[in-house]
Motif scaffolding. Structure first.
Motif: not given
Ligand code: ACO
Length: 173
Positions: A2, A76, A79, A81, A87, A89, A91-92, A122
């Motif tokens: 990301t 947790v 969560l 975004v 994508g 960073g 969420g991280r 991750r």
């Molecule tokens: C416990 C709970 O609350 S469960 C519910 C989780 N939330 C949801 O499902 C809601 C819908 N989804 C979202 O809001 C987002 O996609 C989230 C929160 C899951 C991820 O947030 P993002 O900001 O997109 O993730 P971020 O960009 O920080 O990704 C961090 C790492 O995970 C990886 N990653 C994120 N999503 C995915 C995926 N679907 N498949 C593979 N890898 C992924 C990224 O490539 C990144 O890898 P890196 O460390 O090599 O850079």
């Protein structure tokens, strides 16, 4: 990989005035049965559990919460975004912050129930078996009115909420 957008996005403790924006962020995910629906009063009551991510203009672009289950164990939850910021960073950094909060509170294990398995992998979470607490703690947790605790315990009444989700755990220390 990301694109890391720090410092354009900052994470801070949620305020009561964030609750409508948190609800707006979460609502489409509730409709898609990705997150559990909650009444406004539940968000206000839980506001101290929430961290939010905001962009340089102060727009709320992400949220996440830490809920304590037991002496060593928390979850947790909620969560999310915003689509436009996925994508990059956000969420991280939210999960990192919640994990710091967990450590400050004295927790050593964090649970989550999710469809987003690769994302949580991750961050160091691994798929985990059903029984994560001993019978004595189970007997205490089962008294909780919290839906997330019921999901953690895999109680029959919340099975429809948990279908297709993966139970994951991270040891923080
Ligand atoms: C416990 C709970 O609350 S469960 C519910 C989780 N939330 C949801 O499902 C809601 C819908 N989804 C979202 O809001 C987002 O996609 C989230 C929160 C899951 C991820 O947030 P993002 O900001 O997109 O993730 P971020 O960009 O920080 O990704 C961090 C790492 O995970 C990886 N990653 C994120 N999503 C995915 C995926 N679907 N498949 C593979 N890898 C992924 C990224 O490539 C990144 O890898 P890196 O460390 O090599 O850079």
């Amino acid at each position: 990989m990301t694109t890391d957008i720090r410092p354009a996005v900052t994470v801070r403790r949620a305020r009561t005035s964030d609750v409508p924006a948190i609800q707006a962020l979460v609502e489409p995910l509730v409709q898609r049965r990705i997150l559990l629906g909650k009444d406004a009063v539940v968000f206000y009551e839980a506001v101290q559990e929430f961290r939010v991510a905001e962009d340089a203009d102060g727009r709320l672009v992400g949220c996440g919460a830490l809920h304590v289950f037991w002496e060593d164990l928390g979850e947790v939850r909620t969560l999310a975004v915003h689509d436009d910021f996925r994508g990059r960073g956000v969420g991280r950094i939210l999960v990192d912050r919640l994990e710091q909060d967990a450590l400050e509170l004295g927790l050593s294990r964090l649970f989550c129930l999710t469809f987003e398995v690769p994302f949580f992998e991750r961050q160091g979470y691994t798929a985990s078996p059903l029984s994560l607490v001993d019978p004595e703690v189970y007997a205490e947790l089962v008294r909780s009115p919290d839906e997330g605790v019921a999901e953690f315990l895999d109680l029959a009444r919340v099975k429809p909420n948990t279908l297709g989700n993966t139970r994951m755990l991270k040891h923080l220390r």
